[in-house]
Motif scaffolding. Structure first.
Motif, PDB file in Angstrom:
ATOM      1  N   GLU A  19      14.860 -13.758  12.966  1.00 56.76           N
ATOM      2  CA  GLU A  19      16.237 -13.364  12.645  1.00 56.76           C
ATOM      3  C   GLU A  19      16.844 -14.210  11.527  1.00 56.76           C
ATOM      4  OE1 GLU A  19      17.460 -10.718  13.479  1.00 56.76           O
ATOM      5  OE2 GLU A  19      16.811 -10.136  15.469  1.00 56.76           O
ATOM      6  N   ARG A  39       8.538  -7.603  19.372  1.00 50.90           N
ATOM      7  CA  ARG A  39       8.565  -8.912  20.047  1.00 50.90           C
ATOM      8  C   ARG A  39       7.173  -9.522  20.114  1.00 50.90           C
ATOM      9  NH1 ARG A  39      11.940  -5.887  23.672  1.00 50.90           N
ATOM     10  NH2 ARG A  39      10.298  -5.926  25.242  1.00 50.90           N
ATOM     11  N   VAL A  43      19.280  -8.429  23.062  1.00 53.78           N
ATOM     12  CA  VAL A  43      18.896  -7.865  21.769  1.00 53.78           C
ATOM     13  C   VAL A  43      19.328  -6.409  21.702  1.00 53.78           C
ATOM     14  CG1 VAL A  43      16.997  -9.487  21.410  1.00 53.78           C
ATOM     15  CG2 VAL A  43      16.547  -7.335  22.590  1.00 53.78           C
ATOM     16  N   LEU A  80      14.388  -5.907  17.974  1.00 52.87           N
ATOM     17  CA  LEU A  80      13.773  -6.666  19.071  1.00 52.87           C
ATOM     18  C   LEU A  80      13.827  -5.935  20.412  1.00 52.87           C
ATOM     19  CD1 LEU A  80      14.877 -10.293  18.144  1.00 52.87           C
ATOM     20  CD2 LEU A  80      12.589  -9.280  17.971  1.00 52.87           C
TER      21      LEU A  80
END
Length: 154
Positions: free
Chosen positions: A116, A64, A54, A58
């Motif tokens: 995402e 996260r 990432v 992230l």
């Protein structure tokens, strides 16, 4: 009386202003109703951990945690041959992108895919990191010319 009504409207506007962003975030990024994966995405291997590189939001542990509901430990990693350009990676032979390497379970990978917007905003591709091992990397889906269907890289 007018002052009381005005105060109510101000309180209502304040409540909407404070509650709308978290509600939008939850619905679009975390709820089971805000995202439907497009047909044709590759299945996630259910029996192993997945390496994920990432390079954006992230990289932050708190993001996260919000997305997956768990603390995912990361280690610094580098992706050679690419440079970051806005929200995407662009091929450039001499460039190196700094990021973080995650080892995630299949359920966490699904949640990260959702965050995402896999298949809509990003695709997940395998690329080779500086350590010589492959990892999944999210890259922006290139917009196809008008009137054509997008193709997804697996």
């Amino acid at each position: 009386m007018a002052n009381s009504n005005r105060r109510r409207w101000v309180m209502l506007a304040l409540a909407v202003t404070l509650l709308l962003p978290p509600a939008w975030f939850w619905y679009n990024l975390l709820s089971p109703w805000g995202y439907t994966a497009p047909a044709g995405l590759a299945a996630i291997a259910p029996d192993r951990q997945h390496r994920l590189f990432v390079y954006g939001t992230l990289t932050h542990g708190w993001v996260r945690w919000l997305v997956t509901g768990e603390q995912i430990v990361s280690t610094p990693a580098r992706l050679p041959g690419f440079r970051r350009e806005g929200l995407d990676l662009v091929t450039e032979p001499t460039a190196v992108t700094q990021g973080e390497l995650l080892e995630v379970a299949p359920t966490s990978l699904r949640r990260l895919d959702r965050y995402e917007r896999l298949g809509i905003r990003y695709e997940r591709v395998r690329l080779t990191l500086e350590d010589g091992k492959e990892a999944w990397v999210y890259t922006r889906i290139k917009q196809p010319p008008a009137g054509t269907e997008p193709t997804l890289t697996r």
